[in-house]
Design a protein around this motif. Structure first.
Motif, PDB file in Angstrom:
ATOM      1  N   LYS A  65    -118.378 -32.573 -10.280  1.00 15.03           N
ATOM      2  CA  LYS A  65    -117.855 -32.541 -11.641  1.00 15.03           C
ATOM      3  C   LYS A  65    -118.846 -33.163 -12.601  1.00 15.03           C
ATOM      4  CE  LYS A  65    -115.397 -36.907 -10.915  1.00 15.03           C
ATOM      5  NZ  LYS A  65    -114.064 -37.568 -10.771  1.00 15.03           N
ATOM      6  N   LEU A  90    -112.487 -29.900  -4.578  1.00 14.01           N
ATOM      7  CA  LEU A  90    -113.446 -30.268  -5.611  1.00 14.01           C
ATOM      8  C   LEU A  90    -114.808 -30.511  -4.985  1.00 14.01           C
ATOM      9  CD1 LEU A  90    -113.876 -31.020  -8.614  1.00 14.01           C
ATOM     10  CD2 LEU A  90    -113.371 -33.383  -7.956  1.00 14.01           C
ATOM     11  N   TYR A 117    -108.743 -35.235 -15.797  1.00 14.34           N
ATOM     12  CA  TYR A 117    -109.963 -34.524 -15.445  1.00 14.34           C
ATOM     13  C   TYR A 117    -109.692 -33.537 -14.318  1.00 14.34           C
ATOM     14  CZ  TYR A 117    -112.236 -38.131 -18.290  1.00 14.34           C
ATOM     15  OH  TYR A 117    -112.612 -38.953 -19.321  1.00 14.34           O
ATOM     16  N   GLU A 118    -110.104 -33.857 -13.093  1.00  9.47           N
ATOM     17  CA  GLU A 118    -109.997 -32.887 -12.020  1.00  9.47           C
ATOM     18  C   GLU A 118    -108.570 -32.755 -11.512  1.00  9.47           C
ATOM     19  OE1 GLU A 118    -111.721 -35.676 -11.954  1.00  9.47           O
ATOM     20  OE2 GLU A 118    -111.562 -36.701 -10.018  1.00  9.47           O
ATOM     21  N   TYR A 166    -115.438 -30.724 -20.047  1.00  7.60           N
ATOM     22  CA  TYR A 166    -115.597 -31.274 -18.708  1.00  7.60           C
ATOM     23  C   TYR A 166    -115.745 -30.080 -17.784  1.00  7.60           C
ATOM     24  CZ  TYR A 166    -113.322 -35.002 -21.320  1.00  7.60           C
ATOM     25  OH  TYR A 166    -112.979 -35.916 -22.284  1.00  7.60           O
ATOM     26  N   PHE A 192    -116.414 -28.373 -13.740  1.00  2.00           N
ATOM     27  CA  PHE A 192    -116.129 -28.587 -12.328  1.00  2.00           C
ATOM     28  C   PHE A 192    -116.585 -27.380 -11.505  1.00  2.00           C
ATOM     29  CE2 PHE A 192    -113.320 -32.061 -13.439  1.00  2.00           C
ATOM     30  CZ  PHE A 192    -112.843 -31.694 -14.684  1.00  2.00           C
TER      31      PHE A 192
END
Lengths: 115, 116
Positions: A49, A46, B103-104, A32, A34
């Motif tokens: 992503k 953020l 995830y983030e 994953y 980002f």
């Protein structure tokens, strides 16, 4: 172990010019990806992503990044930058089989937009 | 806004003194993380927590300890501060998605620590 390389520590660019910030990661297993942005004296936010699906992902302020599995890259692009885009940008990767949420960050790229 | 605050925001301390940094969240997230940010190194994970009293080491844990006695607070302690621990410290939170995957992460505003 996973690692992330941001190839440019500083990228100076004139306002309204296009920009690309490069990011490469070491492992080609399922990842994953980002991008985070840090404005001066602030925390990280953020930006966008990639989790799965379409390899091109976009942010609300005109940035986009493309996941390239064969080249293990996730470069960030913007076709026309603004002064307000001046910030430090971090690429991060998770290949987290233990599902701890741990992220591996690159060294950061400072984008300097000049008038 | 992930509802994360860090205190203090700035601190100057002397070598050899203990220091505790606090991360507080208002959203009841289970996973919390402490990073340090240094020029040329990006962010590096110090410790993380996956629940009350459940913590584990990260990449650069030597010289640091953590505690989590309540869901909302994650404390980072430097038992005896050294000049090499001068840095900016960030707390982050994460929450599993509908599939259970993490995830983030979302970050606090940071604490700038100077050890003289």
């Amino acid at each position: 172990a996973q690692s992330v390389t941001q190839l440019d520590s500083q990228v100076p660019v004139f306002e309204e010019a296009p920009v690309e910030l490069r990011c490469n990661y070491s492992s080609s297993v399922s990842v994953y990806l980002f991008w985070y942005v840090q404005y001066p004296n602030q925390g990280l936010q953020l930006l966008l992503k990639y989790l799965s699906g379409s390899t091109l992902v976009e942010s609300i302020n005109g940035f986009e990044a493309e996941f390239n599995k064969s080249q293990t890259s996730f470069h960030l692009r913007k076709p026309s930058v603004h002064i307000s885009d001046t910030a430090e940008y971090f690429c991060a990767v998770s290949d987290d089989p233990g599902n701890t949420g741990k992220l591996i960050f690159g060294q950061g790229t400072t984008l300097q937009v000049k008038p | 806004d992930a509802g994360i605050t860090q205190s203090p925001r700035h601190k100057v301390t002397e070598t050899g003194t203990p220091v505790t940094l606090r991360c507080h969240q208002t959203e009841n997230h289970r996973y919390m993380y402490w990073y340090r940010q240094d020029p040329g190194h990006g962010l590096r994970l110090i410790h993380y927590s996956y629940g009350v009293k459940d913590t584990d080491k990260g990449e650069v844990s030597d010289g640091y300890s953590v505690s989590r006695s309540k869901t909302e607070d994650f404390l980072l302690t430097l038992e005896s501060a050294t000049s090499s621990q001068t840095s900016v410290y960030f707390c982050a939170i994460s929450e599993p998605s509908g599939t259970g995957r993490l995830y983030e992460q979302y970050f606090g505003p940071g604490t700038r620590l100077t050890v003289t």
